[in-house]
Write an enzyme that holds these catalytic residues in place. Sequence first.
Site, PDB file in Angstrom:
ATOM      1  N   ASN A  14       0.865  -1.185   0.000  1.00 62.66           N
ATOM      2  CA  ASN A  14       0.000   0.000   0.000  1.00 62.66           C
ATOM      3  C   ASN A  14       0.903   1.237   0.000  1.00 62.66           C
ATOM      4  OD1 ASN A  14      -1.778   2.086   0.523  1.00 62.66           O
ATOM      5  ND2 ASN A  14      -2.293   1.423   2.603  1.00 62.66           N
ATOM      6  N   TRP A  15       0.985   1.867  -1.154  1.00 60.92           N
ATOM      7  CA  TRP A  15       1.912   3.003  -1.289  1.00 60.92           C
ATOM      8  C   TRP A  15       1.372   4.268  -0.624  1.00 60.92           C
ATOM      9  CZ3 TRP A  15       3.841   2.899  -7.125  1.00 60.92           C
ATOM     10  CH2 TRP A  15       4.463   1.664  -7.358  1.00 60.92           C
ATOM     11  N   LYS A  16       0.111   4.258  -0.238  1.00 66.45           N
ATOM     12  CA  LYS A  16      -0.532   5.441   0.365  1.00 66.45           C
ATOM     13  C   LYS A  16      -0.338   6.658  -0.559  1.00 66.45           C
ATOM     14  CE  LYS A  16      -0.005   3.284   4.834  1.00 66.45           C
ATOM     15  NZ  LYS A  16       0.186   3.390   6.272  1.00 66.45           N
ATOM     16  N   HIS A  41      -9.334   1.057   5.669  1.00 64.98           N
ATOM     17  CA  HIS A  41      -8.010   1.284   6.260  1.00 64.98           C
ATOM     18  C   HIS A  41      -8.169   2.262   7.430  1.00 64.98           C
ATOM     19  CE1 HIS A  41      -3.869   2.504   6.809  1.00 64.98           C
ATOM     20  NE2 HIS A  41      -3.505   1.451   6.098  1.00 64.98           N
ATOM     21  N   GLU A  74      -6.518   4.706   8.378  1.00 62.13           N
ATOM     22  CA  GLU A  74      -6.340   6.126   8.036  1.00 62.13           C
ATOM     23  C   GLU A  74      -7.624   6.699   7.444  1.00 62.13           C
ATOM     24  OE1 GLU A  74      -2.806   5.534   5.699  1.00 62.13           O
ATOM     25  OE2 GLU A  74      -1.700   5.032   7.523  1.00 62.13           O
ATOM     26  N   GLU A  76      -4.467  -4.734  11.037  1.00 60.12           N
ATOM     27  CA  GLU A  76      -3.443  -3.700  11.148  1.00 60.12           C
ATOM     28  C   GLU A  76      -3.641  -2.942  12.463  1.00 60.12           C
ATOM     29  OE1 GLU A  76      -1.799  -2.472   7.049  1.00 60.12           O
ATOM     30  OE2 GLU A  76      -3.596  -1.305   7.387  1.00 60.12           O
ATOM     31  N   GLY A  94       3.236   2.638  10.661  1.00 59.26           N
ATOM     32  CA  GLY A  94       4.150   3.754  10.436  1.00 59.26           C
ATOM     33  C   GLY A  94       4.952   4.159  11.661  1.00 59.26           C
ATOM     34  N   SER A 103       4.269  -1.769  10.281  1.00 59.90           N
ATOM     35  CA  SER A 103       5.735  -1.825  10.412  1.00 59.90           C
ATOM     36  C   SER A 103       6.306  -3.207  10.090  1.00 59.90           C
ATOM     37  CB  SER A 103       6.171  -1.367  11.811  1.00 59.90           C
ATOM     38  OG  SER A 103       5.803  -0.012  12.015  1.00 59.90           O
ATOM     39  N   GLY A 149       3.229  -1.016   4.204  1.00 65.56           N
ATOM     40  CA  GLY A 149       3.214   0.408   3.871  1.00 65.56           C
ATOM     41  C   GLY A 149       4.607   0.861   3.469  1.00 65.56           C
ATOM     42  N   GLY A 150       5.316   1.506   4.393  1.00 66.48           N
ATOM     43  CA  GLY A 150       6.618   2.111   4.103  1.00 66.48           C
ATOM     44  C   GLY A 150       7.588   1.208   3.362  1.00 66.48           C
TER      45      GLY A 150
END
Length: 252
Positions: A10-12, A97, A99, A169, A175, A215, A236-237
């Site tokens: 997930n590149w956000k 999600h 967010e 998650e 993150g 993470s 993510g990251g």
Amino acid sequence: MSRQKIVAGNWKMNTTLSEALFLVDGILSKMNTTNEVTKIIIPPFPYLISISNKIGETEHISLGAQNCHTDESGAFTGEISASMLASVGCSYVLVGHSERRCYFNETNEELIKKIKSALDNNLKPIFCIGETLEQRQYHTHFTVISHQLSEVLKSFTDAEFSNIVIAYEPVWAIGTGETATSNQAQEMHAFIRKEIAQLYSQSIAQETTILYGGSCNAQNAQELFSCEDVDGGLIGGASLKADDFCKIAASF
Ligand code: 13P
């Protein structure tokens, strides 16, 4: 029991077009596409078509979107529907999600409509759930997860549910660099599977893919994915680096 294994990136809201294409080229050149792990690239909306064209028919690599609207079409300026996503080559879409729940106030009613719309358009929803740090500290995390599952999943038939992927998650791990331990992940994934067995059936629960996110990286993926009830990751990251994403996808 062999469940579908998935590693999704997930590149956000990251990358420009040129960075996105460079990243996909890196992934395509380094990725082991012979194993049975489904790799899903989930870039920002504007890059979906270009990335879809690059992926083409590459085996075991799919395209997903980060969100969709509840409705098929209409006067919803700035929104994107599930049918649009399907028409540009998406096979998956993230729904709920944390967010989006937190910053865009998405409600369970909306999430149900989004999942319905995704399924109607042959997209597989990746339904995200997870507790906050405060909820874990107050030991309410199992109750929170149970409600997040039952409030939304009660609306779907067995056949519909067979196309839904679950992503656990924990919000406190997203993150932050603070990953759930493999014990914490396994404990919650086993709980989620038990809840699904109650909502649907034991055999359906055994077939459900449950991803861990928060993470997860090239260093800890192997330990997390070795847990009995962890069927892969929503990254993510670490999915923004081709090397790391490919390593994670090879961590089973
Ligand atoms: P990080 O891997 O950056 O913690 O993000 C996880 C996530 O939110 C994936 O959807």
